[in-house]
Design an enzyme around this catalytic site. Structure first.
Site, short mmCIF file in Angstrom:
data_model
loop_
_atom_site.label_atom_id
_atom_site.label_comp_id
_atom_site.label_asym_id
_atom_site.label_seq_id
_atom_site.Cartn_x
_atom_site.Cartn_y
_atom_site.Cartn_z
N LEU A 194 0.83 -1.20 0.00
CA LEU A 194 0.00 0.00 0.00
C LEU A 194 0.86 1.25 0.00
O LEU A 194 1.98 1.26 0.52
CB LEU A 194 -0.91 0.02 1.23
N LYS B 170 -3.93 -1.63 10.95
CA LYS B 170 -2.95 -2.35 10.12
C LYS B 170 -2.10 -3.22 11.04
O LYS B 170 -1.18 -2.76 11.70
CB LYS B 170 -2.08 -1.36 9.35
#
Length: 642
Positions: free
Chosen positions: A82, A112
């Site tokens: 990402l 995360k």
């Protein structure tokens, strides 16, 4: 070469090295944020100089490399990384830009997890394969190890075929019971890559699933529906929140950041992803990451606490090391009550005194350090003692360090010298732990290393916690150590700058410790520099040290080496590092060959390394050697040198 080209080359080498440490060796050396900043700098330089972008640049990669230890698995759908965002202004800018093009977009926001990304494949509801992310295109087959994780169902609630993506992690409560690991992520990665699945099972890993990579015959229009589908099938799904506006996203990211210290697992950010899959398809992806998702990276966690006191310890070489005693505080998953202050210079720079309120963080997410003073109640900065806290001798400034020079009579130095002398790399006296050595010193049985060789079983048996059998075993281990190579003895004596490698080089040249004491210029030996020479001169100029060698000789310690002499050879002047598993040679056997032919073996790669002898699973040393331009040899190429 221009300044930009030079810096880009340097950054690529550094990033490649740290990628190897993180993804392949599971032994990161720098904090994630420091790595991210290196990558960000490289991205910015390449953006300014697109003509310098190359296909092998770290900016063109998705992730790490697959380990050769496991069977490679090609991912049917790439497991992309990402885009990272490092502050709220960057996050706001990314959201505003996306919403300007896709105003109907909604967002799923979730923690995360700081773990190891995996793909889980099910056929007709049965778990058939699990693979690590690897480089995004190819991962490692760790199915057997994943089957030991109880949170991964071996059979789904419905006979469906699909592949999901998840994050394997180690709960903080489990990590707290382990020793020898830097952080839960490191421990989880090491556990998942065990050759023996029973070891993986003992580590009590867990998992959260957060995405469906592909499926047969299943329908889901957005991430909310996909997460609900996975939950229905029996998969453990990460908690998330659906946000309709940029303000809601920012508020949820802030909430997760505030709560991260209390979570039962480590996180390294928050993931923000467009909910609607149709919008995701329209937005597409770059070669590195999807345009519809990003990761917000929190700065290193920091906590305020109070300095309650300062403890000063004395090391083996007499250096005084101050440690701040702190009001205990939960920081990055563990309770911290101490932090090293290093030296007086750093104490002065930060303005620390007892009672100071300070800001604390973990350097590299591991080592507690004081960042700065938050509130001071006094102008009097803490001062290290002018006398040794162990023996009372006046200390002197040696560079930035204070040092006690009472080598012979300082109890603290004695204990640490004894511990070093008995250590595995030195005389390797099994069973003589620091606790037992402490008892020997307190009982007055040992006042120096030579006294170890006069101990009798009946003296040891009288010590608290030891019996006759243990006493006999210890005396036998001490007696056995007399036959150790004199290079080990030289290293065991603890001379500054004289490590294991230098000790071997010196004894190969001079053959006996007696001859070494008379040496004129040891710097003629390749690999021996001025610092080692000065240390030897200083040590052997002291009558007490020469008397010690005489006494050790009289007690029966080996003073003459059996190491092959350095009388020339094909490898004279060459420095080798050995890494990985060689096809036929053991590391000790390869090292002996190198040394017999005049070469030197070092434990770490540097610009002075001539050759890296690399076997299977070479890891970070191979990466560093390649980055430095060191010649890399296979075993076959190595044997051709003789």
């Amino acid at each position: 070469m221009s300044i930009a080209e030079s810096r880009i080359a340097q950054l690529r080498n550094e990033i490649h090295y740290h990628n190897q440490k993180y993804y392949v060796d599971d032994a990161p050396e720098i904090a994630d944020r420091d790595f991210d900043m290196l990558l960000r700098e490289l991205e910015n330089l390449e953006a300014a100089h697109p003509e310098l972008v190359t296909a092998d640049s770290p900016t063109q990669r998705v992730g790490g490399d697959a380990s050769a230890q496991f069977t490679p698995v090609a991912h049917a759908v790439p497991l992309q990384s990402l885009q990272d965002l490092f502050d709220e202004s960057e996050l706001r800018g990314w959201l505003d830009g996306l919403l300007a093009k896709q105003p109907e977009a909604q967002f799923v926001v979730e923690p995360k997890i700081d773990g190891l990304s995996v793909a889980l494949s099910y056929e007709q509801g049965v778990f058939v394969r699990g693979a690590t992310r690897g480089n995004g295109e190819t991962g490692e087959d760790v199915t057997a190890n994943l089957r030991t994780i109880k949170a991964i169902p071996l059979r789904l609630n419905e006979p469906v075929t699909l592949t999901v993506r998840g994050e394997v992690y180690m709960p903080r409560t489990v990590f707290a019971q382990l020793e020898g690991f830097k952080n839960p992520r490191n421990a989880a990665a090491g556990a998942l890559r065990q050759k023996d699945p029973t070891i993986t099972a003992q580590r009590k890993l867990s998992i959260f699933c957060f995405g469906v990579l592909h499926s047969n015959g299943l329908t889901y229009a957005d991430d909310e529906q996909a997460l609900a589908l996975m939950r229905r099938l029996g998969l453990r799904v990460i908690a998330h929140k659906l946000c309709a506006t940029a303000d809601e996203v920012l508020a949820e990211v802030q909430r997760i950041g505030t709560a991260r210290a209390s979570l039962p697992f480590d996180i390294d950010g928050a993931v923000i992803a467009v909910n609607q899959h149709e919008i995701r398809q329209r937005m597409g992806a770059t070669s590195k990451f999807p345009r519809w998702a990003a990761a917000f990276k929190y700065p290193p966690e920091e906590r305020e606490t109070t300095v309650l006191g300062v403890e000063v310890t004395v090391g083996r070489t007499g250096v005084l090391t101050p440690t701040a005693v702190l009001a205990p505080v939960l920081l990055a998953g563990s309770t911290v009550a101490r932090a090293t202050l290093h030296n007086q210079e750093q104490i002065n720079d930060k303005g620390i005194h007892i009672g100071t309120r300070v800001l604390l963080r973990k350097a590299g997410d591991v080592i507690p350090e004081i960042v700065r003073v938050v509130q001071s109640t006094s102008d009097e900065i803490y001062q290290l003692p002018t006398a040794c806290p162990s023996c009372g001798t006046a200390v002197r400034l040696d560079g930035a360090a204070l040092r006690c020079e009472n080598v012979a009579g300082c109890p603290a130095q004695l204990l640490r010298r004894l511990s070093h002398f008995c250590s595995r790399a030195a005389m390797n006296i099994e069973g003589l732990s620091e606790a037992i050595l402490h008892k020997l010193v307190d009982a007055g049985l040992v006042q120096g290393v030579a006294d170890l060789y006069t101990l009798q079983p009946e003296q040891l048996a009288n010590l608290d916690g030891l019996g006759e059998k243990s006493a006999q075993n210890l005396c036998a281990a001490i007696a056995t150590s007399k036959a150790q190579e004199p290079a080990r003895l030289l290293f065991a004596l603890g001379l500054r700058h004289v490590g294991e490698d230098a000790a071997k080089l010196l004894l190969r040249e001079y053959r006996t410790l007696d001859a070494l004491t008379q040496a004129d210029d040891v710097t003629k030996i390749h690999g021996i520099g001025a610092a080692v020479a000065e240390s030897l001169r200083g040590y052997f100029s002291q009558p007490a040290n020469l008397d010690l060698l005489t006494r050790l000789r009289e007690l029966g310690l080996n003073m003459t080496t059996a190491l092959p002499a350095q009388t020339g050879g094909a490898l004279v002047g060459k420095t080798f590092v050995i890494t990985g598993t060689l096809p036929t040679l053991g590391r000790k056997e390869a090292a002996a060959l190198i040394e017999e032919h005049g070469g030197r073996v070092s434990g770490s790669v540097s610009a002075k390394t001539d050759f890296l002898l690399a076997g299977e699973a070479a890891g970070s040393k191979l990466a560093k050697a390649q980055g430095l331009g060191v010649a890399v040899l296979s075993e076959d190429e190595f044997l051709l040198l003789f």
